[in-house]
Design an enzyme around this catalytic site. Sequence first.
Site, PDB file in Angstrom:
ATOM      1  N   LYS A 255       4.528  38.336  -1.507  1.00 36.37           N
ATOM      2  CA  LYS A 255       3.228  38.225  -2.141  1.00 36.37           C
ATOM      3  C   LYS A 255       2.334  39.398  -1.734  1.00 36.37           C
ATOM      4  O   LYS A 255       2.762  40.291  -0.996  1.00 36.37           O
ATOM      5  CB  LYS A 255       2.601  36.871  -1.797  1.00 36.37           C
ATOM      6  CG  LYS A 255       3.425  35.701  -2.346  1.00 36.37           C
ATOM      7  CD  LYS A 255       2.881  34.369  -1.896  1.00 36.37           C
ATOM      8  CE  LYS A 255       1.580  34.034  -2.588  1.00 36.37           C
ATOM      9  NZ  LYS A 255       1.756  33.772  -4.029  1.00 36.37           N
TER      10      LYS A 255
ATOM     11  N   GLU B 173       5.597  39.928  -5.998  1.00 39.02           N
ATOM     12  CA  GLU B 173       4.327  39.719  -6.694  1.00 39.02           C
ATOM     13  C   GLU B 173       3.685  41.070  -7.016  1.00 39.02           C
ATOM     14  O   GLU B 173       3.623  41.950  -6.155  1.00 39.02           O
ATOM     15  CB  GLU B 173       3.387  38.897  -5.819  1.00 39.02           C
ATOM     16  CG  GLU B 173       2.049  38.582  -6.472  1.00 39.02           C
ATOM     17  CD  GLU B 173       1.174  37.721  -5.575  1.00 39.02           C
ATOM     18  OE1 GLU B 173       1.312  36.488  -5.645  1.00 39.02           O
ATOM     19  OE2 GLU B 173       0.385  38.280  -4.806  1.00 39.02           O
TER      20      GLU B 173
ATOM     21  N   LYS C 272       1.730  24.540  -2.905  1.00 37.41           N
ATOM     22  CA  LYS C 272       0.399  23.970  -2.667  1.00 37.41           C
ATOM     23  C   LYS C 272       0.485  22.444  -2.742  1.00 37.41           C
ATOM     24  O   LYS C 272       0.014  21.811  -3.684  1.00 37.41           O
ATOM     25  CB  LYS C 272      -0.602  24.528  -3.670  1.00 37.41           C
ATOM     26  CG  LYS C 272      -0.806  26.034  -3.521  1.00 37.41           C
ATOM     27  CD  LYS C 272      -1.727  26.586  -4.576  1.00 37.41           C
ATOM     28  CE  LYS C 272      -1.882  28.101  -4.430  1.00 37.41           C
ATOM     29  NZ  LYS C 272      -2.718  28.696  -5.478  1.00 37.41           N
TER      30      LYS C 272
ATOM     31  N   ARG D  43       0.821  -1.219   0.000  1.00 37.71           N
ATOM     32  CA  ARG D  43       0.000   0.000   0.000  1.00 37.71           C
ATOM     33  C   ARG D  43       0.848   1.260   0.000  1.00 37.71           C
ATOM     34  O   ARG D  43       0.523   2.224  -0.692  1.00 37.71           O
ATOM     35  CB  ARG D  43      -0.954  -0.018   1.199  1.00 37.71           C
ATOM     36  CG  ARG D  43      -1.848   1.213   1.328  1.00 37.71           C
ATOM     37  CD  ARG D  43      -2.499   1.628   0.012  1.00 37.71           C
ATOM     38  NE  ARG D  43      -3.194   0.539  -0.651  1.00 37.71           N
ATOM     39  CZ  ARG D  43      -3.566   0.550  -1.923  1.00 37.71           C
ATOM     40  NH1 ARG D  43      -3.290   1.616  -2.677  1.00 37.71           N
ATOM     41  NH2 ARG D  43      -4.183  -0.469  -2.457  1.00 37.71           N
TER      42      ARG D  43
ATOM     43  N   ASP E 256       0.594  38.438 -11.177  1.00 35.19           N
ATOM     44  CA  ASP E 256      -0.425  37.603 -10.553  1.00 35.19           C
ATOM     45  C   ASP E 256      -1.833  37.966 -11.010  1.00 35.19           C
ATOM     46  O   ASP E 256      -2.253  39.127 -10.919  1.00 35.19           O
ATOM     47  CB  ASP E 256      -0.326  37.737  -9.033  1.00 35.19           C
ATOM     48  CG  ASP E 256      -1.234  36.754  -8.319  1.00 35.19           C
ATOM     49  OD1 ASP E 256      -1.071  35.535  -8.549  1.00 35.19           O
ATOM     50  OD2 ASP E 256      -2.096  37.188  -7.547  1.00 35.19           O
TER      51      ASP E 256
END
Length: 287
Positions: free
Chosen positions: A171, A204, A139, A104, A226
């Site tokens: 950012k 950004e 992410k 697994r 962005d």
Amino acid sequence: MNNLPSYITEAALTQFIQNALQEDVGDGDHSSLAAIPANAQKQARLLVKDDGILAGVAMAELICQAVDASLTIQILLPDGTPVKRGDVAFTVSGRAQAILTAERLLLNCMQRMSGIATYTHYLTGLISGTKARLLDTRKTTPNFRMMEKWAVVIGGGLNHRYGLFDMIMLKDNHVDYAGGIRQAITATHEYLQQHNKQLKIVIETRNLNEVQQALDTGGIDRIMLDNMSPAQMREAVALINGRFETEASGGITETTIAEVAATGVDYISVGALTHSIRSLDLSLKAF
């Protein structure tokens, strides 16, 4: 396992496998211990049940060795191989109990890694013929980032920063909290000097006005564009005019990525490479 990304180390792999086996096996694989004689010697094959790009073969070999060093793997298709339904990636032979205990974990790694490599390969193909290179993001799945970013590389993409520690990325929230583009960049340089650190700086920007502010301030390595439209990106790339690297980000999908690449950006970052993929269907079958 040559030419690996720098974050793929023996220590990191060993720690991941030990933690994953502890999570799955605990005090024993009681199903296998109960049903299968301890001395039974068997074999199994890794069967591909989808079309895509294979990833995680090297990882599967390490998992088998960690479970039982006497297990023998014959690799037929290495990482990065285009595969189709019915292909056999490798065979494993040795103690039947050990094969079942490893099953697994190696499948969980391989299925997800192969799904990421497959989607990365697909998106990379959509921007071929342009100078844009495909990047991943942070992410990722907690405690599985190493495997996911490794899969992006196997699929032909590039890794962005690995974590918060190896690159400065200012950012929108950083900019807003700092009081603006110039303030954020200036404070960053002061911080790096005080702490004797040398890190690349990415800023950004959300519009052409912020792009101009970044250009006027300088002291950066890359300007991120962005959530801009392709038309805005094209204007931004012209405005930047090669003074800094450019990166497109924000909601870019397979239907828009080719148009984004055509704007002339150097990089395109896509979070969906790791957060929204479909795992490749694989199975480990006795034979």
